[in-house]
Design a protein around this motif. Structure first.
Motif, mmCIF file in Angstrom:
data_model
loop_
_atom_site.group_PDB
_atom_site.id
_atom_site.type_symbol
_atom_site.label_atom_id
_atom_site.label_comp_id
_atom_site.label_asym_id
_atom_site.label_seq_id
_atom_site.Cartn_x
_atom_site.Cartn_y
_atom_site.Cartn_z
ATOM 1 N N LYS A 25 0.814 -1.210 0.000
ATOM 2 C CA LYS A 25 0.000 0.000 0.000
ATOM 3 C C LYS A 25 0.849 1.262 0.000
ATOM 4 O O LYS A 25 0.357 2.349 -0.274
ATOM 5 N N ASP A 26 2.109 1.088 0.293
ATOM 6 C CA ASP A 26 2.976 2.252 0.375
ATOM 7 C C ASP A 26 3.817 2.430 -0.882
ATOM 8 O O ASP A 26 4.743 3.246 -0.900
ATOM 9 N N LEU A 27 3.484 1.687 -1.912
ATOM 10 C CA LEU A 27 4.340 1.666 -3.086
ATOM 11 C C LEU A 27 4.422 3.043 -3.738
ATOM 12 O O LEU A 27 3.405 3.683 -4.006
ATOM 13 N N ARG A 28 5.675 3.473 -4.000
ATOM 14 C CA ARG A 28 5.842 4.779 -4.655
ATOM 15 C C ARG A 28 6.320 4.612 -6.082
ATOM 16 O O ARG A 28 6.023 5.420 -6.949
ATOM 17 N N GLU A 29 7.163 3.608 -6.303
ATOM 18 C CA GLU A 29 7.725 3.439 -7.640
ATOM 19 C C GLU A 29 7.597 1.998 -8.097
ATOM 20 O O GLU A 29 7.979 1.084 -7.378
ATOM 21 N N LEU A 30 7.053 1.827 -9.285
ATOM 22 C CA LEU A 30 6.909 0.494 -9.869
ATOM 23 C C LEU A 30 7.495 0.492 -11.264
ATOM 24 O O LEU A 30 7.229 1.395 -12.058
ATOM 25 N N ARG A 31 8.310 -0.516 -11.545
ATOM 26 C CA ARG A 31 8.803 -0.694 -12.915
ATOM 27 C C ARG A 31 8.576 -2.137 -13.320
ATOM 28 O O ARG A 31 9.035 -3.048 -12.632
ATOM 29 N N VAL A 32 7.892 -2.312 -14.427
ATOM 30 C CA VAL A 32 7.611 -3.655 -14.943
ATOM 31 C C VAL A 32 8.314 -3.801 -16.287
ATOM 32 O O VAL A 32 7.934 -3.157 -17.262
ATOM 33 N N PHE A 33 9.326 -4.653 -16.327
ATOM 34 C CA PHE A 33 10.119 -4.833 -17.534
ATOM 35 C C PHE A 33 9.674 -6.097 -18.257
ATOM 36 O O PHE A 33 9.222 -7.049 -17.632
ATOM 37 N N PRO A 34 9.859 -6.134 -19.576
ATOM 38 C CA PRO A 34 9.457 -7.337 -20.309
ATOM 39 C C PRO A 34 10.543 -8.400 -20.312
ATOM 40 O O PRO A 34 11.716 -8.097 -20.552
ATOM 41 N N VAL A 35 10.142 -9.620 -20.111
ATOM 42 C CA VAL A 35 11.089 -10.719 -20.255
ATOM 43 C C VAL A 35 11.498 -10.837 -21.719
ATOM 44 O O VAL A 35 12.648 -11.082 -22.052
ATOM 45 N N ASP A 36 10.506 -10.654 -22.558
ATOM 46 C CA ASP A 36 10.712 -10.859 -23.980
ATOM 47 C C ASP A 36 10.344 -9.593 -24.725
ATOM 48 O O ASP A 36 9.183 -9.401 -25.098
ATOM 49 N N PRO A 37 11.305 -8.720 -24.936
ATOM 50 C CA PRO A 37 10.941 -7.413 -25.478
ATOM 51 C C PRO A 37 10.733 -7.409 -26.979
ATOM 52 O O PRO A 37 11.530 -6.883 -27.729
ATOM 53 N N ARG A 38 9.682 -7.977 -27.443
ATOM 54 C CA ARG A 38 9.379 -7.877 -28.856
ATOM 55 C C ARG A 38 7.908 -7.588 -29.013
ATOM 56 O O ARG A 38 7.122 -7.769 -28.096
ATOM 57 N N GLU A 39 7.551 -7.163 -30.183
ATOM 58 C CA GLU A 39 6.166 -6.759 -30.415
ATOM 59 C C GLU A 39 5.320 -7.993 -30.664
ATOM 60 O O GLU A 39 5.641 -8.821 -31.486
ATOM 61 N N ASP A 40 4.269 -8.061 -29.939
ATOM 62 C CA ASP A 40 3.446 -9.264 -30.022
ATOM 63 C C ASP A 40 2.028 -8.875 -29.664
ATOM 64 O O ASP A 40 1.779 -7.802 -29.141
ATOM 65 N N ASN A 41 1.113 -9.762 -29.954
ATOM 66 C CA ASN A 41 -0.257 -9.487 -29.570
ATOM 67 C C ASN A 41 -0.507 -9.785 -28.113
ATOM 68 O O ASN A 41 -1.250 -9.096 -27.443
ATOM 69 N N ASP A 42 0.105 -10.866 -27.672
ATOM 70 C CA ASP A 42 -0.141 -11.294 -26.297
ATOM 71 C C ASP A 42 1.022 -10.910 -25.435
ATOM 72 O O ASP A 42 2.164 -10.940 -25.844
ATOM 73 N N GLY A 43 0.717 -10.607 -24.232
ATOM 74 C CA GLY A 43 1.781 -10.381 -23.282
ATOM 75 C C GLY A 43 1.285 -10.803 -21.928
ATOM 76 O O GLY A 43 0.086 -10.922 -21.696
ATOM 77 N N PRO A 44 2.204 -11.028 -21.034
ATOM 78 C CA PRO A 44 1.771 -11.492 -19.722
ATOM 79 C C PRO A 44 1.122 -10.404 -18.867
ATOM 80 O O PRO A 44 0.348 -10.731 -17.970
ATOM 81 N N VAL A 45 1.449 -9.145 -19.133
ATOM 82 C CA VAL A 45 0.787 -8.095 -18.360
ATOM 83 C C VAL A 45 0.005 -7.204 -19.305
ATOM 84 O O VAL A 45 0.329 -7.084 -20.492
ATOM 85 N N SER A 46 -1.015 -6.607 -18.759
ATOM 86 C CA SER A 46 -1.930 -5.844 -19.597
ATOM 87 C C SER A 46 -2.606 -4.781 -18.745
ATOM 88 O O SER A 46 -2.149 -4.457 -17.652
ATOM 89 N N GLU A 47 -3.715 -4.304 -19.259
ATOM 90 C CA GLU A 47 -4.463 -3.282 -18.536
ATOM 91 C C GLU A 47 -4.984 -3.794 -17.199
ATOM 92 O O GLU A 47 -5.203 -3.015 -16.277
ATOM 93 N N VAL A 48 -5.134 -5.087 -17.122
ATOM 94 C CA VAL A 48 -5.631 -5.662 -15.866
ATOM 95 C C VAL A 48 -4.652 -5.376 -14.735
ATOM 96 O O VAL A 48 -5.030 -4.951 -13.638
ATOM 97 N N GLY A 49 -3.376 -5.606 -15.021
ATOM 98 C CA GLY A 49 -2.367 -5.342 -13.999
ATOM 99 C C GLY A 49 -2.305 -3.874 -13.622
ATOM 100 O O GLY A 49 -2.205 -3.519 -12.451
ATOM 101 N N LEU A 50 -2.380 -3.023 -14.626
ATOM 102 C CA LEU A 50 -2.284 -1.583 -14.359
ATOM 103 C C LEU A 50 -3.461 -1.123 -13.510
ATOM 104 O O LEU A 50 -3.309 -0.342 -12.571
ATOM 105 N N GLN A 51 -4.620 -1.635 -13.857
ATOM 106 C CA GLN A 51 -5.809 -1.259 -13.094
ATOM 107 C C GLN A 51 -5.668 -1.700 -11.645
ATOM 108 O O GLN A 51 -5.959 -0.928 -10.720
ATOM 109 N N ALA A 52 -5.199 -2.917 -11.468
ATOM 110 C CA ALA A 52 -5.052 -3.427 -10.098
ATOM 111 C C ALA A 52 -4.084 -2.562 -9.306
ATOM 112 O O ALA A 52 -4.344 -2.194 -8.155
ATOM 113 N N ILE A 53 -2.984 -2.239 -9.914
ATOM 114 C CA ILE A 53 -1.999 -1.405 -9.231
ATOM 115 C C ILE A 53 -2.601 -0.052 -8.879
ATOM 116 O O ILE A 53 -2.412 0.478 -7.774
ATOM 117 N N SER A 54 -3.337 0.501 -9.806
ATOM 118 C CA SER A 54 -3.889 1.834 -9.542
ATOM 119 C C SER A 54 -4.861 1.790 -8.380
ATOM 120 O O SER A 54 -4.977 2.744 -7.611
#
Lengths: 611, 357
Positions: free
Chosen positions: A377-406
């Motif tokens: 609850k005290d989180l000030r800084e979050l960085r989520v890096f890609p394991v596989d940095p290439r352009e793709d349709n699917d990814g493991p994180v999405s708007e769902v994760g961002l919404q949850a964090i927010s």
């Protein structure tokens, strides 16, 4: 010359009050037949007072403001500035800097623009530390601290630092290159007072020199040793002995050639550590590990002061439970090299109630981020890096994760989020849930990708961010963006200082909106966006207020840039060519322009043309 | 060369759109001669690449004259990718502007549905003389041939995206825009990740499993440090792919059987649509398929490694395979010989697949 930056400086350690007073009294006392002796005395006292007061002034921006009051204040401020920050090493020459500020103890210098990190700039572009090292050696022999970012540092420079500055204490190199382990060896062997050696994300060439053994014998003053980016084997026994004779050591970040067994030994030696980088966090390749695995849990439990944990470079997740004892105290956790799943993360993160900084890989998926949101609850800084940095349709994180964090981390101030898909709704939600956001960097890795649910561009999401996050100073945009997004930024991003744009916008209007609308804009980096000369012209009123402008693969022409160069003599306009471009091509591949008091630099390589 | 042989292999022609093959009338300007490097070529900023021009031209659907100078694409990947891009290209009229070629497929698509103007891009194009325009393209799209990026390229393989276009959904437009891939050649410095962060996936897998000691409190250590490695697998002729967890298997045999299971149902459904309605029937036919599938040699398993190269499954030890395989394809064995034509520069071993499905 002295640039704005949000970071505060540490206060000077000594006041020199008595000696100053004495000096001034001497000056007045020597009485060089001054006819106005009586009337200048109050001024001298004022200057005295001013000097002593200004010693307490640490913020760069405050100091810059103070220096503009009048000549006297300018002079006194220059005398009392002990930490010199130069945001662009080419904005001012070493000579000019040392002439103005005569009592500098710490130098903070930045070189290349950030896009150089991503191979957008050819090597050997510049930002050499050498002229600065030599100038400092003459002007500030008492120099104690050097902090460099994106500079080219040679082994000779390191030798210079160690040999010519007797009291040198702190060296921090961030994203630097040009040196190797032999330079490090010379540096550590000669620098007897060394307290801090931090090598962060720098490229260190492996000259096969055992630099760890070069630390002088006897008790060491070392407080911080960070070398996780050094991609060479190290002499572990020497390191072990070094740690053993460094009672003040608080920060130790190991590289991936240190196994977990070796980590254990070091931790046992140094339970006073506050910041630990764990190295590989897996057993060494050497067979015969022994029947007994050391008690890693106990080692971590003994480190009662540990607040910052990183490393995990080649993690074997089975060992993760060892860190349970420290989780409750952790304020910073860096898992950005640890390819772990949500299930592996959950038992750890559920204990990290005090966590304020969290860097992680997207391997934890949205589910992992939900776990983070639930606990931190005290989180000030979050960085989520890609394991596989290439352009793709699917990814493991999405708007769902961002919404949850927010929703879970309302105090969030800084976020860097790589994903393959994002919706406007989630970004808007974050803008409303996290009003304290200062840094918002969203990288939707698929270029020009719209909102997958509504098929709209991402304009509204970023618009909401600039509208609702009133403290926002840094913004990086991505996804499909029209000029409208930039209209929003220009209208509402009044505090934005750094803006990164890639593959966005429809026309010159977008850049115009930003240049005309954002008064605090200092660093603007743009790539692959359809902005041309007309847009460039619209910023003429503002370029002297900026540190730099970078535009690569846009629609600039040489004559357009030349116009700017002619209109603004204090601007250095560099056109950087790639190998297949001719010198007189009208199309500009990369434009890098910055204000400077010195005019065109003399160390520009062949592929750079200064207009 | 390529063109001639294409004619002899009509199946392959389906993959390689003629328009793409014959498009590149830029021979008049030598400077713009398209040069393709092998996929493993690392991007060096100083390297003379004109991959960008090639990419631009992929999207021009203009003339159909035979193009003999078309430098042979050394990577099958490119062929596959282009085929699918071309199919999208069919739907959209793309002026060959630097911006359109880079962004058009995608944005044109969405813009088709929303009718946003493209004139801003076109006008830039018109203002410049031809050679500069193309030079502009060249510099716009400096192509790294970094292995990782090349792999990303190939996601448009076989039928997946094309079939998603072909599917007649009621809300096809939204589906397409949301599902479609943006197929660009890889771009320098994108996504903006520093180089030392780039090899994390392979680093975590490269730790040999044998290293695990026997005395963890948690008990048995997973064979592979990474417990989940899902890779896509497409079977030729089936539009919908699957995902398979490579780390769940310990040998090629296990994988082969698993793939069998994955696709036999789909295959059966395809051959006999009515079978899917009746569960038991489907099982029967699946069983009937299983035998022939597994032992028949009718299908061959191919994988793509992290450099984007297509390799026959079975050559390297299992662990090495797991750590480098990024994607799987199940191809009809009879098609393999035609594939060899496309990859002229790459000499494949004589056709003797190690793993049959």
């Amino acid at each position: 010359m002295s640039e704005d930056d949000e970071r505060q400086q540490s206060p000077p350690s000594d006041l020199e009050f008595v000696s100053n007073k004495a000096r001034n009294c001497n000056a007045t006392g020597s009485g060089s037949g001054h006819p106005e002796f009586q009337s200048t005395y109050p001024d001298q006292v004022l200057e005295n007072v001013l000097e002593n007061v200004l010693h307490f002034l640490t913020s760069r921006r405050d100091r810059n403001a103070a220096s503009l009051v009048c000549k006297s204040w300018y002079r006194v401020e220059a005398l009392t500035r002990s930490e010199l920050f130069i945001g662009n090493c080419y904005a001012v020459s070493p000579g000019r800097a040392t002439a103005r500020f005569t009592r500098v103890k710490a130098l903070h210098l930045k070189g290349k623009p950030r896009f150089a990190d991503f191979n957008l700039m050819p090597p050997d572009w510049g930002a050499h530390f050498n002229p600065w090292a030599l100038a400092m050696a003459k002007a500030y022999p008492w120099l104690e601290k050097v902090h460099l970012k994106r500079m080219s540092v040679t082994d000779d420079d390191l030798a210079t630092l160690a040999e010519l500055f007797l009291g040198f204490k702190e060296l921090v190199l961030v994203c630097c290159d040009g040196f190797g382990t032999s330079g490090l060896a010379i540096f550590v062997s000669k620098c007897r007072q060394l307290k801090v050696l931090d090598l962060i994300e720098s490229e260190v060439s492996d000259d096969e020199t055992d630099w760890i053994s070069c630390f002088p014998e006897g008790e060491s003053n070392l407080e911080s040793l960070i070398f996780d980016c050094v991609e060479c084997h190290i002499n572990f026994e020497a390191l072990d002995r070094l740690v053993a004779r460094s009672p003040s050591l608080k920060k130790l970040k190991l590289n991936r050639y240190v196994s977990i067994g070796q980590l254990y030994r070091l931790m046992v030696r140094a339970p006073q550590l506050t910041h630990l980088g764990t190295g590989s966090f897996s057993p060494s390749d050497i067979a015969g590990q022994g029947d007994q695995e050391p008690d890693y849990v106990a080692a971590f439990a003994a480190c009662r002061s540990l607040v910052c944990l990183s490393g995990f470079r080649e993690i074997i997740p089975d060992y993760l439970p060892a860190i349970y004892p420290v989780c409750a105290n952790l304020t910073s956790l860096n898992f950005s090299y640890a390819n772990i799943t949500a299930e592996q993360l959950k038992p750890i993160i559920s204990k990290c109630h005090k966590l304020q900084t969290f860097w992680v890989l997207d391997s934890i998926c949205d589910e992992g981020l939900q776990a983070v949101a639930a606990t931190c609850k005290d989180l000030r800084e979050l960085r989520v890096f890609p394991v596989d940095p290439r352009e793709d349709n699917d990814g493991p994180v999405s708007e769902v994760g961002l919404q949850a964090i927010s929703e879970g981390c309302r105090k969030l101030q800084s976020i860097l989020y790589f994903c393959q898909r994002m919706t406007n709704a989630a970004v808007i939600a974050m803008s409303k849930n996290c009003p304290d956001l200062v840094v918002f960097r969203l990288c939707i890795m698929g270029r020009h990708r719209p909102d997958p649910v509504t098929s709209e561009p991402m304009d509204d999401g970023f618009g909401a961010i600039v509208m609702n996050c009133k403290k926002l100073t840094r913004l990086a945009v991505s996804g499909l963006l029209t000029d409208k997004a930039f209209d929003y930024i220009g209208r509402h991003g009044k505090l934005v200082r750094t803006l990164s744009v890639a593959f966005a916008g429809d026309s010159d209007m977008a850049l115009k909106y930003v240049l005309e609308g954002c008064p605090q804009l200092q660093k603007l980096e743009i790539r692959d966006s359809p902005f041309g000369d007309a847009a460039l012209r619209s910023g003429l009123h503002h370029y002297y207020n900026m540190r730099f402008l970078w535009m690569s693969s846009c629609r600039l022409t040489r004559h357009g840039c030349q116009e700017i160069a002619r209109a603004m003599p204090r601007l250095v306009v560099e056109v950087i060519r790639s190998a297949d471009e001719e010198e007189m091509d009208d199309v500009v591949g990369t434009l890098y322009m910055y204000r400077s008091l010195e005019g065109p630099r003399t160390d520009a390589p062949k592929f750079v043309t200064i207009l | 060369m390529v063109t001639d042989k294409m004619v002899d292999y009509p199946q392959f022609l389906n993959l390689m759109n003629k328009e793409w093959l014959v498009n590149h009338k830029v021979s008049e300007d030598k400077k713009l001669e398209l040069r393709l490097g092998p996929p493993g070529e690392a991007l060096d900023y100083n390297r003379n690449t004109t991959h960008g021009t090639k990419r631009a031209f992929q999207h021009t659907a203009e003339t159909r004259t035979g193009e003999k100078e078309w430098p042979v694409d050394t990577t099958k990947n490119q062929c596959q990718k282009i085929s699918c891009i071309e199919k999208i290209g069919d739907k959209v009229n793309l002026p060959p502007t630097p911006w359109s070629s880079g962004s058009t497929i995608y944005s044109a698509f969405s813009k088709d549905t929303k009718e946003e103007p493209q004139h801003s891009k076109a006008s830039f194009f018109q203002n410049l003389p031809v050679s500069k325009k193309l030079a502009g393209m060249a510099e716009d799209f400096k192509q790294p041939c970094s292995p990782r990026m090349a792999v990303g390229e190939v996601q448009f393989a076989d039928g997946k995206a094309c079939c998603s276009l072909a599917t007649a959904d009621p809300d096809a437009s939204t589906n397409i825009t949301s599902n479609k891939r943006i197929e660009y050649s890889p771009v320098v410095g994108w996504p903006p990740i520093r180089s030392f962060r780039k090899n994390i996936a392979s680093n975590s897998l490269s730790k040999p499993a044998s290293e695990s000691s026997n005395d963890k409190d948690t008990g048995g250590k997973p064979e592979n440090p990474k417990t989940q490695l899902f890779v896509k697998i497409n079977m030729e002729g089936i539009p919908i792919g699957r995902k398979v967890n490579l780390s769940a298997y310990n040998s090629y045999e296990e994988l082969s059987l698993a793939i069998d299971d994955l696709f036999s149902g789909l295959l059966a459904a395809q051959r006999d649509p009515s079978a899917t309605q009746n569960e038991s029937k489907a099982k029967e036919s699946a069983k009937a398929e299983a035998g022939p599938l597994a032992g028949s040699g009718e299908y061959t398993l191919i994988y793509e490694d992290d450099e984007g190269d297509r390799i026959l499954v079975g050559d390297v030890p299992w662990n090495m395979f797991v750590s480098t395989a990024k994607r799987l394809h199940v191809l009809k064995s009879s098609e393999l010989s035609t594939l060899q034509i496309c990859s002229n520069e790459k000499e494949k071993a004589p056709f003797d697949p190690a793993v049959h499905i």
